[in-house]
Design a protein around this motif. Structure first.
Motif, PDB file in Angstrom:
ATOM      1  N   PRO A 174       0.802  -1.233   0.000  1.00 23.59           N
ATOM      2  CA  PRO A 174       0.000   0.000   0.000  1.00 23.59           C
ATOM      3  C   PRO A 174       0.838   1.288   0.000  1.00 23.59           C
ATOM      4  O   PRO A 174       0.308   2.330   0.323  1.00 23.59           O
ATOM      5  CB  PRO A 174      -0.801  -0.141   1.293  1.00 23.59           C
ATOM      6  N   GLU A 175       2.130   1.201  -0.370  1.00 18.87           N
ATOM      7  CA  GLU A 175       2.950   2.425  -0.398  1.00 18.87           C
ATOM      8  C   GLU A 175       2.802   3.191  -1.727  1.00 18.87           C
ATOM      9  O   GLU A 175       3.334   4.273  -1.878  1.00 18.87           O
ATOM     10  CB  GLU A 175       4.438   2.104  -0.173  1.00 18.87           C
ATOM     11  N   PHE A 203     -14.677   2.221   4.711  1.00 15.98           N
ATOM     12  CA  PHE A 203     -14.477   0.791   4.479  1.00 15.98           C
ATOM     13  C   PHE A 203     -14.609   0.489   2.986  1.00 15.98           C
ATOM     14  O   PHE A 203     -15.570  -0.133   2.539  1.00 15.98           O
ATOM     15  CB  PHE A 203     -15.442  -0.030   5.345  1.00 15.98           C
ATOM     16  N   GLY A 204     -13.657   0.983   2.225  1.00 23.00           N
ATOM     17  CA  GLY A 204     -13.635   0.728   0.784  1.00 23.00           C
ATOM     18  C   GLY A 204     -14.572   1.604  -0.024  1.00 23.00           C
ATOM     19  O   GLY A 204     -14.666   1.454  -1.239  1.00 23.00           O
ATOM     20  N   ALA A 205     -15.285   2.512   0.652  1.00 19.08           N
ATOM     21  CA  ALA A 205     -16.220   3.373  -0.076  1.00 19.08           C
ATOM     22  C   ALA A 205     -15.451   4.243  -1.066  1.00 19.08           C
ATOM     23  O   ALA A 205     -14.477   4.890  -0.702  1.00 19.08           O
ATOM     24  CB  ALA A 205     -17.003   4.237   0.898  1.00 19.08           C
ATOM     25  N   ALA A 206     -15.898   4.246  -2.298  1.00 18.20           N
ATOM     26  CA  ALA A 206     -15.231   5.027  -3.345  1.00 18.20           C
ATOM     27  C   ALA A 206     -15.712   6.466  -3.262  1.00 18.20           C
ATOM     28  O   ALA A 206     -16.432   6.951  -4.133  1.00 18.20           O
ATOM     29  CB  ALA A 206     -15.508   4.426  -4.708  1.00 18.20           C
ATOM     30  N   ILE A 207     -15.299   7.137  -2.192  1.00 18.30           N
ATOM     31  CA  ILE A 207     -15.855   8.458  -1.886  1.00 18.30           C
ATOM     32  C   ILE A 207     -15.627   9.472  -3.005  1.00 18.30           C
ATOM     33  O   ILE A 207     -16.446  10.349  -3.232  1.00 18.30           O
ATOM     34  CB  ILE A 207     -15.286   8.967  -0.535  1.00 18.30           C
ATOM     35  N   ILE A 208     -14.521   9.333  -3.724  1.00 18.95           N
ATOM     36  CA  ILE A 208     -14.336  10.284  -4.834  1.00 18.95           C
ATOM     37  C   ILE A 208     -14.491   9.605  -6.183  1.00 18.95           C
ATOM     38  O   ILE A 208     -14.056  10.101  -7.211  1.00 18.95           O
ATOM     39  CB  ILE A 208     -12.987  11.027  -4.740  1.00 18.95           C
ATOM     40  N   GLU A 209     -15.112   8.432  -6.194  1.00 19.80           N
ATOM     41  CA  GLU A 209     -15.312   7.745  -7.483  1.00 19.80           C
ATOM     42  C   GLU A 209     -16.748   7.302  -7.690  1.00 19.80           C
ATOM     43  O   GLU A 209     -17.010   6.306  -8.341  1.00 19.80           O
ATOM     44  CB  GLU A 209     -14.411   6.511  -7.537  1.00 19.80           C
ATOM     45  N   TYR A 251      -8.208  -2.967  -0.567  1.00 21.16           N
ATOM     46  CA  TYR A 251      -7.232  -3.947  -1.032  1.00 21.16           C
ATOM     47  C   TYR A 251      -6.570  -3.499  -2.330  1.00 21.16           C
ATOM     48  O   TYR A 251      -5.798  -4.215  -2.933  1.00 21.16           O
ATOM     49  CB  TYR A 251      -7.873  -5.326  -1.216  1.00 21.16           C
ATOM     50  N   ARG A 252      -6.956  -2.323  -2.778  1.00 22.42           N
ATOM     51  CA  ARG A 252      -6.277  -1.771  -3.947  1.00 22.42           C
ATOM     52  C   ARG A 252      -6.238  -0.251  -3.829  1.00 22.42           C
ATOM     53  O   ARG A 252      -6.982   0.339  -3.057  1.00 22.42           O
ATOM     54  CB  ARG A 252      -6.954  -2.177  -5.251  1.00 22.42           C
ATOM     55  N   LEU A 253      -5.354   0.327  -4.623  1.00 25.00           N
ATOM     56  CA  LEU A 253      -5.193   1.768  -4.571  1.00 25.00           C
ATOM     57  C   LEU A 253      -6.263   2.420  -5.440  1.00 25.00           C
ATOM     58  O   LEU A 253      -6.009   2.800  -6.574  1.00 25.00           O
ATOM     59  CB  LEU A 253      -3.794   2.163  -5.047  1.00 25.00           C
ATOM     60  N   LYS A 285      -6.847  -8.104 -21.108  1.00 30.08           N
ATOM     61  CA  LYS A 285      -5.453  -7.674 -21.205  1.00 30.08           C
ATOM     62  C   LYS A 285      -4.900  -7.467 -19.811  1.00 30.08           C
ATOM     63  O   LYS A 285      -5.630  -7.069 -18.903  1.00 30.08           O
ATOM     64  CB  LYS A 285      -5.346  -6.383 -22.015  1.00 30.08           C
ATOM     65  N   ILE A 286      -3.626  -7.735 -19.666  1.00 34.60           N
ATOM     66  CA  ILE A 286      -2.976  -7.610 -18.368  1.00 34.60           C
ATOM     67  C   ILE A 286      -2.476  -6.173 -18.185  1.00 34.60           C
ATOM     68  O   ILE A 286      -1.826  -5.619 -19.079  1.00 34.60           O
ATOM     69  CB  ILE A 286      -1.773  -8.572 -18.286  1.00 34.60           C
ATOM     70  N   GLY A 287      -2.821  -5.590 -17.053  1.00 35.06           N
ATOM     71  CA  GLY A 287      -2.273  -4.283 -16.710  1.00 35.06           C
ATOM     72  C   GLY A 287      -1.529  -4.415 -15.402  1.00 35.06           C
ATOM     73  O   GLY A 287      -2.153  -4.501 -14.347  1.00 35.06           O
ATOM     74  N   LEU A 288      -0.212  -4.518 -15.485  1.00 33.93           N
ATOM     75  CA  LEU A 288       0.546  -4.654 -14.242  1.00 33.93           C
ATOM     76  C   LEU A 288       0.401  -3.364 -13.452  1.00 33.93           C
ATOM     77  O   LEU A 288       0.519  -2.264 -13.997  1.00 33.93           O
ATOM     78  CB  LEU A 288       2.020  -4.941 -14.539  1.00 33.93           C
ATOM     79  N   ASN A 289       0.091  -3.518 -12.167  1.00 38.02           N
ATOM     80  CA  ASN A 289      -0.245  -2.359 -11.368  1.00 38.02           C
ATOM     81  C   ASN A 289       0.267  -2.574  -9.947  1.00 38.02           C
ATOM     82  O   ASN A 289      -0.153  -3.499  -9.263  1.00 38.02           O
ATOM     83  CB  ASN A 289      -1.770  -2.216 -11.382  1.00 38.02           C
ATOM     84  N   GLU A 290       1.168  -1.695  -9.546  1.00 40.66           N
ATOM     85  CA  GLU A 290       1.722  -1.802  -8.191  1.00 40.66           C
ATOM     86  C   GLU A 290       0.650  -1.545  -7.150  1.00 40.66           C
ATOM     87  O   GLU A 290       0.797  -1.923  -5.993  1.00 40.66           O
ATOM     88  CB  GLU A 290       2.845  -0.764  -8.002  1.00 40.66           C
ATOM     89  N   GLY A 291      -0.412  -0.876  -7.552  1.00 43.84           N
ATOM     90  CA  GLY A 291      -1.400  -0.401  -6.592  1.00 43.84           C
ATOM     91  C   GLY A 291      -2.492  -1.385  -6.270  1.00 43.84           C
ATOM     92  O   GLY A 291      -3.601  -0.979  -5.942  1.00 43.84           O
ATOM     93  N   ILE A 292      -2.230  -2.685  -6.394  1.00 38.63           N
ATOM     94  CA  ILE A 292      -3.249  -3.638  -5.996  1.00 38.63           C
ATOM     95  C   ILE A 292      -2.580  -4.727  -5.175  1.00 38.63           C
ATOM     96  O   ILE A 292      -1.415  -5.079  -5.404  1.00 38.63           O
ATOM     97  CB  ILE A 292      -4.013  -4.213  -7.220  1.00 38.63           C
TER      98      ILE A 292
END
Lengths: 223, 285, 706
Positions: free
Chosen positions: B63-64, C211-217, C244-246, C645-652
């Motif tokens: 999560p960084e 709790f995971g609420a997408a407050i700005i989405e 669990y994800r960015l 398609k695969i999108g590698l993403n550090e944010g998950i």
């Protein structure tokens, strides 16, 4: 050109079949050439001046005749019908609603045009599809407020004496560009005697240069 | 006389810490400026978006991980020394784009453009777009087009105009009321749409305007790089590829150092010198 | 006389000289250069007077005020309305693109009747008498309860008008699509009392625990939420995101608490346990509440920080620190409903988060959560119900929720006719194949859709509705907003096609049915109806465009009943097999639920979300194995197999696959449909006992190179 020269050089030497036979008639040929020259010149010159403008522009009649002088006489000014809105934009040609501030579906005058207006437009609530002589292409932005209010210009400077006309002249549309003839002007050479004779970009720029000291930037007049 | 009038220098500052990447600015721009759309817009190389929101990340793992959205309109460059020789304007062989010295806005005239795309090559910000096809609207949809912006055609370049037509409309109103334009009267469509209030637009030359107060532009050339004029005296504010001397009028703001660093490509150690250097203090001006 | 070449030369030169000395050359050069700049096929928009008109956007439950710019009465731009109590000038991209819906290629232009596999155009008269005839048969057969209704939002006069029709007809079988609004209402009913809604005062909170609420989405009222988030810096308010994800919200947050997908409720209960164990205040606030002892006993036993760590992956110390930070804040609030909070939610999770608010004493406090009374501005005259209606209305509902209804219909049928209004269940519910099969079991489906979407395509008769820009309607805020505002949506333009206001359609239909039903719908038009039922506020509503019913915390502290939580079994979501957990991802730029994205919105979607015809899935590089960024891969779940398609993403989080929701539409609009896959196709519904909600937050999946 080189081909002509080659042919001319050929003549004296081996002018074979017709050069020798026609020798004595040379002067006559030249004379005939001059006549052809003159003839072609005249035909092309005159048609360029007289026929070409007729071919270049298609004429369209307005839906019915509009008498500006009569309206100016009744109302007194241009601004009642062609006014600046409160937000500074220009109203242009008045819509049916404006006309109906005075007109009803009962003709006000005796003319046929009045009857056409009353029956075909007012009675049916249809806007009159006026053809606009001063219409600029879509890429042009023109601020009436900037010219009339800030610049203190007179309507006549650009529109001429349209307010004094009693009949609507035909609208002439350039067959190539689709623009109104008023943009280029009546004079087919584009020569202008009056400020309102031509409304091309150069004319705007000339006036801007004179009045503002600068021709302006693209966005001043374009969108 | 243009020279006698107060010369504006319209610009914006975008708070990257506020931007949520919601995309409202992009759509507001598209619907304000008659930007067309195609069936497949997923190839971003031929997708026309005057305002485009880029996504940057710090590259760390969850999560960084941090991301930042960077909205990119035309930067309306003032060119080297801020003399009006924007990269695109300088190369246009048709004078289809010019620099408005009274507003600082770089124009684009579609009827004049013949599609050589030199300007696109010259623009360091990819802010210019080429119409590879004629715009087409589904039947009837052309009814929502605005008359204030000319629809384009294939073969010409287009770009953000800072909603110049909104300036024209505001100016007409000011003229009939015989006064100057107020700050809030001329705002771009992206600025008004932003639900996060991340975009601030106004006259960089006018100390009363919010954009001026945030940016605090240095009127003097940067002593380290004379090409650069108008550098921000706010340490959180930066411009994209600032050292090129394009002198954009779009500024960005972030509390985060990695974000500010992302505004240019720095060699090793270079950033350390740059990051503490801001526009001269106001005592110079 | 002989004509020789000199004559021709003379002729040519003469012609050239003649033309040269005439204006032809100059003029033609000029004209042809202009001609090259002319594109007669490019539209030239008509100019005219600029006016602005106010209305309300009803595309989503946000209920934002909008300003519509018109040129000679022709709408050209939608913007947020300044000083509106909900969105204060802001707007979202879907609302701004609103005009695209007017001329959408998928709009239904006339009433339609299914004939075999094709629709044929019919007149409104035919359509009304056809539907009235079929419904008449059902009533005559004595089974009025076999008419069903699936609708979207459950508030405002249109929802009540539909209910009124169902009541007068004699059917209790009305269902609403899962929404944040309905989930919050269920939560309020389970914990406080029925007929209440929950509003989260994010605007005034200084510690928002989401709790995971997408407050700005797109969670709740999207623009209001984005604005509340934007003002956090000035207010010095913290946002902590459990995720669990960015998501963009997580990215904007001051702190992210990484949890395993589906364990949010456990974390919330763990926080409750810490509060009970470590603070005095919390125990005091329990006085007067129901079943508090059983609840605290359960927390003490099953939700120790160590156990919570084992379930959620959040370290025990972090659980404790978070609970303490929450309780120590001046005005903390916990926000439930991951993503947009509509599909794939469990009541247990909503209730657990709300219990945290209750324990922290945040009910009906500024910056906390409001247990709100219904808007209550609508006063309908008493309905007219004949014997058939009374009989039918007394029967039990077929199912408790729309998901259960689908289950029931697919297995044994049970409805002979179905109204679908403001809903697209064949796209928006999980396992759309099953939903479509359930629809096939219903004999006669009447759609009130404006667009030929997945569900409209399945109907037998379509009575097309005018869209929000073409109609009058009261639009009431809700969806988690801590205030109640009724806005008036006004027609900005005459209907572009041969469509009707669904209210008018319903009135026509009721009148065609005759007898008692007609009596209950004796208005001349929906407009007359709206004016009557909003009697008390109509003048203000029509003058100002909105009425603020309430924007203060409700008085008093409501009683909290912990029975549901103390007894709620933890649902064991059967997820199938696979190394990964597939979860849907709500994106601001893609519309969710029954709302369809506009061409502009789809255009803004990044190529890391949609690439050509492929949905791009997020996956952490650490767990991607041999899969590289941009690879086409086969994604397989128990429900189906698709190519992505695969999108590698550090944010998950490692081991999780994030798939965008809102893609994969299959109707006829090339600008928004036929792109990517519908993630709902890949996830099977899991019905939560006690709430009937589909609690499937995700599913196990495998990923292999194509």
């Amino acid at each position: 050109m080189s081909e002509l020269e080659n042919k001319a050089n050929d003549d004296p030497g081996g002018g074979a079949h017709h050069g020798i036979n026609n020798g004595p008639e040379d002067d006559k040929g030249l004379g005939l050439g001059v006549i052809f020259f003159m003839g072609a010149f005249l035909v092309c010159f005159l048609s360029g001046w007289l026929l070409f403008p007729k071919l270049l522009y298609s004429k369209k009649e307005q839906p019915f005749n509009f008498d500006h002088s009569l309206h100016v006489e009744e109302i007194g000014d241009c601004e009642t019908c062609h006014f600046l809105r409160e937000d500074g934009t220009f109203s242009g040609i008045p819509g049916l609603e404006s006309c109906m501030e005075c007109h009803t579906d009962e003709p006000m005058g005796e003319t046929d045009d009045e009857a056409v207006f009353a029956e075909e437009y007012v009675a049916q609530g249809k806007e009159v599809p006026w053809l606009i002589y001063a219409k600029q292409p879509d890429c042009v932005y023109f601020s009436h407020a900037a010219h009339i209010v800030a610049g203190g210009m007179d309507c006549k400077t650009c529109h001429g004496h349209i307010g004094e006309t009693s009949s609507s002249r035909p609208y002439e549309e350039n067959r190539i560009t689709g623009y109104s003839r008023d943009i280029w002007g009546k004079n087919i050479w584009g020569i202008k005697k009056n400020s309102w004779d031509r409304m091309k970009m150069d004319d705007c720029a000339d006036c801007h240069l004179e009045e503002m000291g600068h021709k302006g930037y693209c966005f001043q007049c374009h969108k | 006389m243009i020279e006698n009038k107060k010369v504006h220098k319209f610009g914006m500052v975008i708070d990257l810490d506020k931007c949520t990447g919601c995309g409202a600015c992009m759509v507001s721009c598209m619907s304000e400026n008659n930007v067309p759309f195609k069936e497949d817009e997923s190839n971003k190389k031929d997708s026309i978006t005057w305002m485009r929101v880029y996504k940057l990340t710090n590259g760390k793992s969850f999560p960084e991980t941090e991301i930042v959205y960077l909205p990119r309109p035309c930067q309306h460059c003032g060119g080297i020394g801020d003399h009006g020789h924007s990269p695109c304007v300088s190369v246009c062989p048709a004078t289809a784009t010019d620099y408005g010295y009274d507003t600082g806005i770089v124009s684009q005239i579609y009827t004049r453009c013949f599609g050589c795309r030199y300007c696109m090559g010259a623009c360091p910000y990819h802010a210019r777009y080429f119409n590879w096809w004629d715009p087409k609207w589904p039947e009837g949809m052309e009814k929502y087009l605005s008359p204030n912006v000319s629809p384009r055609m294939r073969g010409v370049v287009e770009k953000c105009s800072f909603c110049y037509h909104r300036y024209q409309l505001a100016r007409e109103q000011a003229i009939v009321e015989d006064r100057e334009i107020e700050e809030m009267e001329y705002q771009t469509a992206c600025t008004t749409a932003c639900p996060a209030g991340a975009i601030v637009f106004g006259d960089l030359n006018n100390p009363a305007h919010k954009v001026h107060q945030i940016v605090k532009p240095d009127p003097h050339p940067d002593p380290m790089n004379h090409k650069v004029v108008g550098k921000s005296r706010n340490p959180k504010v930066f411009r994209l590829l600032e050292r090129l001397g394009t002198n954009p009028k779009v500024y960005y703001m972030s509390e985060r150092e990695w974000v500010r660093k992302a505004g240019d490509n720095y060699l090793k150690g270079e950033w350390e010198n740059v990051k503490t250097h801001h526009g001269a203090s106001s005592s110079h001006g | 006389m002989k004509i020789d070449r000199r004559s021709f030369l003379g002729l040519g030169l003469g012609a050239a000289a003649g033309i040269a000395l005439s204006p032809v050359g100059v003029k033609l050069t000029d004209d042809s250069s202009i001609w090259t700049q002319n594109w007669p096929w490019t539209p030239v928009p008509e100019d005219g007077e600029i006016t602005y008109d106010r209305s309300v956007c009803s595309l989503c439950p946000g209920a934002c005020g909008i300003s519509v710019r018109k040129i000679n009465g022709r709408p050209v731009k939608i913007e947020g309305l300044d000083d509106h109590p909900i969105n204060n000038g802001g707007a979202c991209l879907h609302g701004i693109a609103g005009l695209q819906y007017l001329y959408d290629p998928a709009r239904i232009k006339t009433p339609l009747k299914k004939n075999g596999n094709k629709f044929e155009k019919i007149s409104w008269d035919e359509a009304i008498s056809l539907v009235a005839g079929k419904l008449g048969e059902i009533r005559e057969s004595g089974t009025p309860e076999s008419l069903g209704l699936i609708s979207g939002a459950d508030n405002g006069s249109m929802a009540q008008l539909f209910r009124r029709f169902m009541d007068a007809f004699g059917s209790p079988n009305t269902y609403t699509m899962p929404s944040l609004e309905s989930n919050l209402a269920l939560t309020a009913a389970a914990l406080h009392s029925a007929d209440r809604s929950l509003g989260f005062d994010i605007d005034h909170s200084d510690f928002i625990l989401s709790f995971g609420a997408a407050i700005i989405e797109g969670w709740g009222s999207p623009v209001a939420c984005i604005q509340a988030n934007a003002s956090r810096h000035e207010r010095k308010a913290k946002l902590v995101q459990v995720d669990y994800r960015l998501s963009n919200t997580a990215n904007a947050a001051d702190k992210i608490i990484a949890v395993k997908p589906g364990t949010e409720a456990d974390l919330a209960l763990g926080l409750c346990a810490v509060l009970l164990a470590k603070t005095k205040i919390a125990k005091d606030s329990l006085s007067g509440d129901v079943n508090k002892l059983a609840f605290s006993a359960m927390l003490e036993k099953e939700y120790t920080s160590d156990k919570v760590e084992a379930i959620t992956g959040v370290k025990a110390a972090d659980v404790e620190a978070l609970a303490m930070a929450f309780i120590k804040a001046k005005a903390p609030v916990a926000v439930p409903g991951k993503g947009r909070g509509d599909v794939g939610q469990s009541l247990r999770e909503f209730a657990a988060v709300q219990a945290l608010n209750a324990l922290a004493g945040r009910l009906n406090k500024e910056g906390g959560v409001f247990v709100m009374w219904p808007a209550g501005y609508l006063k309908f005259p008493e309905n007219v119900m004949d014997d058939t209606a009374e009989q039918g209305a007394g029967k039990a509902k077929l199912a408790g929720s729309v998901t259960e209804l689908v289950d029931k219909l697919e297995k044994d049928g049970g409805l002979s006719a179905l109204f679908i209004y403001n809903a697209n269940p064949c796209y928006a519910l999980n396992n759309t194949e099953k939903v479509k099969a359930a629809m096939d079991k219903v004999g006669f489906k009447v759609s009130f859709s404006s667009f030929m979407d997945e569900t409209a395509l399945k109907s037998d008769v379509i009575l097309p509705a005018s869209i929000f820009l073409e109609r009058l309607e009261d639009v009431v805020s809700g969806a988690g907003l801590a205030k109640t505002v009724v806005g008036l949506c006004r027609p900005m333009v005459k209907p572009v096609f041969d469509t009707k206001h669904p209210g008018d359609t319903l009135i026509l239909l009721a009148q065609a049915m005759g007898d008692s039903i007609a009596e209950g719908f004796s208005w001349d038009s929906y407009e007359a109806c709206l004016e009557e039922v909003t009697g008390d506020i109509w003048d203000t509503l029509s003058d100002d465009g909105y009425v603020v019913i309430d924007d203060k915390p409700p008085v008093g502290t409501p009683v909290t009943d912990f029975t549901f939580l103390s007894s709620a079994p933890k649902i064991d979501v059967p997820m199938g097999e696979g190394d990964f957990t597939l979860v849907p991802v709500d994106k601001m730029r893609l519309a969710g639920g029954s709302m369809i994205s506009s061409p502009f919105a789809v255009k803004t979607v990044s190529d890391t979300v949609l690439s050509g015809k492929y949905s791009v899935v997020e996956i952490n590089p650490a767990t991607a194995g041999a899969l590289k960024d941009g690879d086409v891969a086969v994604l397989k779940t128990a429900m189906g197999t698709v190519k992505v398609k695969i999108g590698l993403n550090e944010g998950i989080m490692a081991g999780v696959i994030g798939m965008p929701r809102g893609l994969g539409h299959t109707f006829n609009n090339p600008y928004v449909a036929g792109k990517g896959v519908n993630v709902n196709d890949l996830i099977g519904p899991v019905i939560e006992p006690g709430s009937g909600l589909d609690a499937a937050f995700g599913i196990k999946a495998t990923l292999s190179k194509a």
